[in-house]
Scaffold this motif. Structure first.
Motif: not given
Length: 216
Positions: A26-29, A44-54, A63-77
């Protein structure tokens, strides 16, 4: 500081070369986990695209953590890639080798870590311009496989993912990996379920300490 147009920082990455993989929470967690992640000195943190609301999560994390590298995972297409880029993902991770996805990410100057298994796939991904190659799943392959691949292909940057734990993370760096991806073994289930974010932060720190000698 070397960055791409979306702000990916290799300098930040190498300070703590662990890609934390967040999937299906969940987002809040997620926001509380990422705060602990940042406070532990991980970068460096990755949010997988099969997470709801990725896509929305990635936007908010940027926006909240500009000091981090934020990426997308499970990108298949290509569709996944487009959504991830529009959300502001600073890097892309795939579980497979989709050549078109790699080519477009490279053209857009977005670091991409495509998932590969065999030496042929690994070399192909690197030749297409991958920033590093995610060796996945590394669970069965293990540390010796990383050593074996790097013997003839020592110019390739490898990022083993799957099966990396606090107990063996050091051995992957000793074998020549330039980083690792960690999901369930990083996000300690008991601590997350108990919402013990201070304990989680200390757990993150303990993992980082395992590879302290490999950090700049």
């Amino acid at each position: 500081m070397l960055t791409n147009k979306l702000g990916f920082s290799w300098e930040q990455y190498y300070r703590a070369p662990i890609v934390g993989i967040v999937r299906s929470l969940p987002q809040d967690i997620i926001f509380d986990i990422v705060a602990a992640y940042r406070d532990a000195g991980l970068t460096t943190i990755e949010i997988t695209m099969n997470t709801e609301g990725a896509a929305d999560i990635i936007k908010k994390l940027r926006s909240r953590f500009p000091e981090l590298n934020v990426g997308a995972g499970t990108v298949c297409t290509l569709s996944d890639l487009e959504v991830a880029i529009q959300a502001g993902a600073q890097f892309i991770v795939t579980p497979i080798l989709n050549e078109e996805v790699v080519k477009i990410a490279v053209t857009q100057h977005i670091p991409i870590f495509p998932g590969c298994y065999t030496p042929t796939e690994i070399y192909k991904a690197w030749s297409l311009g991958a920033s590093a190659v995610k060796v996945f799943p590394a669970t069965q392959l293990g540390v010796q496989y990383i050593k074996d691949v790097l013997a003839p292909l020592n110019q390739i940057k490898l990022l083993p993912t799957g099966g990396v734990s606090k107990e063996n993370i050091r051995s992957f760096f000793e074998a020549g990996a330039i980083g690792v991806g960690m999901g369930s073994s990083l996000l300690n289930k008991t601590l997350v379920n108990n919402k013990d974010y201070e304990g989680l932060k200390n757990y993150f720190i303990s993992i980082k300490e395992e590879i302290f000698e490999f950090l700049p």
